[in-house]
Design an enzyme around this catalytic site. Structure first.
Site, PDB file in Angstrom:
ATOM      1  N   PHE A 139       0.856  -1.190   0.000  1.00 47.01           N
ATOM      2  CA  PHE A 139       0.000   0.000   0.000  1.00 47.01           C
ATOM      3  C   PHE A 139       0.887   1.233   0.000  1.00 47.01           C
ATOM      4  O   PHE A 139       1.724   1.403   0.880  1.00 47.01           O
ATOM      5  CB  PHE A 139      -0.944   0.033   1.213  1.00 47.01           C
ATOM      6  CG  PHE A 139      -1.933   1.161   1.101  1.00 47.01           C
ATOM      7  CD1 PHE A 139      -3.082   1.037   0.330  1.00 47.01           C
ATOM      8  CD2 PHE A 139      -1.684   2.383   1.716  1.00 47.01           C
ATOM      9  CE1 PHE A 139      -3.971   2.092   0.187  1.00 47.01           C
ATOM     10  CE2 PHE A 139      -2.566   3.442   1.579  1.00 47.01           C
ATOM     11  CZ  PHE A 139      -3.720   3.304   0.816  1.00 47.01           C
ATOM     12  N   ASP A 224       9.252   2.558   1.728  1.00 48.06           N
ATOM     13  CA  ASP A 224       8.068   3.276   2.188  1.00 48.06           C
ATOM     14  C   ASP A 224       7.910   2.967   3.675  1.00 48.06           C
ATOM     15  O   ASP A 224       7.394   1.911   4.054  1.00 48.06           O
ATOM     16  CB  ASP A 224       6.845   2.821   1.391  1.00 48.06           C
ATOM     17  CG  ASP A 224       5.554   3.483   1.866  1.00 48.06           C
ATOM     18  OD1 ASP A 224       5.556   4.101   2.952  1.00 48.06           O
ATOM     19  OD2 ASP A 224       4.533   3.372   1.158  1.00 48.06           O
ATOM     20  N   LYS A 253       2.739   8.889   8.672  1.00 48.07           N
ATOM     21  CA  LYS A 253       1.798   8.619   9.758  1.00 48.07           C
ATOM     22  C   LYS A 253       2.216   9.104  11.159  1.00 48.07           C
ATOM     23  O   LYS A 253       1.645  10.047  11.684  1.00 48.07           O
ATOM     24  CB  LYS A 253       1.463   7.132   9.799  1.00 48.07           C
ATOM     25  CG  LYS A 253       0.606   6.727   8.595  1.00 48.07           C
ATOM     26  CD  LYS A 253       0.076   5.319   8.709  1.00 48.07           C
ATOM     27  CE  LYS A 253      -1.057   5.064   7.742  1.00 48.07           C
ATOM     28  NZ  LYS A 253      -0.694   4.590   6.412  1.00 48.07           N
TER      29      LYS A 253
END
Ligand SMILES: *Cc1c(COP(=O)(O)O)cnc(C)c1O
Length: 398
Positions: A139, A224, A253
């Site tokens: 993702f 990532d 995040k």
């Protein structure tokens, strides 16, 4: 409009784009590990805004930085020097293996930037190569390019044709990367642990082998770390546990403790952007950077990474105890406080709903997998309480 839960549910149906499948609660307030709904019910939060509120809700470090900076300077533009942005960039460079930083507003945007940088590198240094190899079940975000990078059909199919230049191969499979490499390849892009894909932990030597392959072929390795970064897996950055340094790394995040921020970092040799080739209006503004700087400084000062290792072990051993009692549990997996419970059946939805009714917020990440991504400040007492609730829920299902 009254604050009756039903009213908000109705309003959402009417005015909000129908995209998120929401759980039946309206959360109005948070403090530390807890949040409260509009009826005054209390919940223990093991989702943390999807691994975002790393210090818990409304932590004084976050609130103080936001209020202090809000009274000082909120927004300028990257046409000017601003102090919090440079302090944050300096801290990120000092704590990682990367040399330069660009700050933006989200994970997808960080990955877009990383992809553009890799393409620029390919154009200038690799004879025009532009293809990026990514993995199934990954993702990387919701923009068109990051959707093309995200190797999951459910996200790609509604938007075809997608931007070209992405090849999706199996995760944890070096041979698949080797087979997909050709003269058009400029980079390999991976999550050190796949988060949204269901908390998939690769073999210990996977990243190291991919790194060696990238070195052999002259490719960039993009990690990532939007979800795994900022102490989530027990070290400040997950790559530190795998003995493989990225050429480009993305963060988002947990970096801002709740405020929207993303960043991509690169080694000097990969920093091939020229003035004006990329940019942002909001990205790197003083309000967000001052907050992220204080959050990151606090995480480092308190050595929350070590705390995360211990709490992660405690959580996983508790879940393993549950697995011994309940055959419906197939596997417990994860690192640090990125942990998943894999069931033998597609019961994640009712389990999450029943936990919610009992005052625990956990995340359904797949039809048969629930995920625990609590704030990094979680204590044994709160983990024990969460385990107790999950145990009760599983017992009731028998
Ligand atoms: C959440 C996530 C993203 C996307 O971040 P947004 O802020 O939602 O755009 C990208 N990569 C990974 C690994 C993520 O977990």
């Amino acid at each position: 409009m009254s604050t009756n839960n039903n009213d908000w549910t109705e309003l959402e149906k009417k005015v909000y784009m129908q995209l998120a499948k929401r759980w039946p609660v309206t959360i109005v307030r948070g403090k530390g590990m807890k949040v409260w709904d509009d009826k005054g019910r209390e919940y223990l939060d093991f989702v943390a805004g999807i691994a975002v509120t790393s210090l818990g809700h409304c932590h004084p470090v976050v609130v103080d930085a936001l209020t202090r900076q809000a009274k000082t300077l909120i927004q300028m533009s990257n046409m000017y020097y601003t102090v919090p942005q440079l302090q944050l960039a300096d801290l990120l460079v000092k704590t990682s293996c990367l040399d330069r930083v660009f700050i933006c507003n989200s994970g997808a945007e960080a990955n877009e930037g990383a992809i553009k940088l890799a393409r620029r590198y390919g154009k200038l240094k690799l004879d025009g190569a532009y293809e990026i190899i990514t993995t199934h079940e990954s993702f990387h975000g919701r923009t068109l390019a990051t959707t093309a990078a995200t190797g999951q059909n459910q996200f790609q199919e509604p938007y075809t044709p997608l931007p070209t230049g992405f090849v999706n191969v199996d995760y944890n499979d070096l041979d698949a990367i080797k087979a997909a490499t050709n003269k058009l390849t400029c980079a390999v892009m991976l999550e050190p642990i796949q988060g949204e894909g269901g908390v998939n932990v690769p073999s210990d030597d996977y990243l190291r082998k991919v790194r060696a392959w990238c070195d052999e072929k002259g490719l960039l390795l993009i990690l990532d770390e939007v979800q795994t970064g900022i102490a989530r897996t027990g070290t400040l950055y997950a790559y530190q546990q795998y003995g493989a340094e990225p050429d480009i790394m993305t963060l988002a995040k947990g970096l801002g403790g709740g405020v929207p921020i993303g960043a991509f970092l690169a080694k000097e040799r990969a920093c091939v952007f020229k003035i004006g080739e990329h940019g942002t209006t909001f990205g790197g503004n003083p309000l967000i950077c001052a907050t992220a700087f204080d959050v990151l400084s606090y995480i480092i000062k308190k050595d929350l990474a070590s705390h995360v290792q211990h709490m992660g072990e405690y959580l996983r051993s508790g879940l393993n105890n549950l697995a011994a009692d309940y055959k419906i549990i197939k596997e417990v997996r994860g690192k640090g406080l990125l942990v998943a419970l894999q069931f033998n059946a597609e019961i994640a939805e009712p389990v999450v709903l029943t936990c919610l009714e009992k005052g625990l917020i956990v995340n359904k990440v797949k039809a048969d997998v629930i995920r625990f991504i609590p704030p990094l400040i979680v204590t044994e007492k709160e983990i024990a309480r969460a385990l107790d609730i999950v145990g009760k829920v599983l017992k009731e299902r028998q």
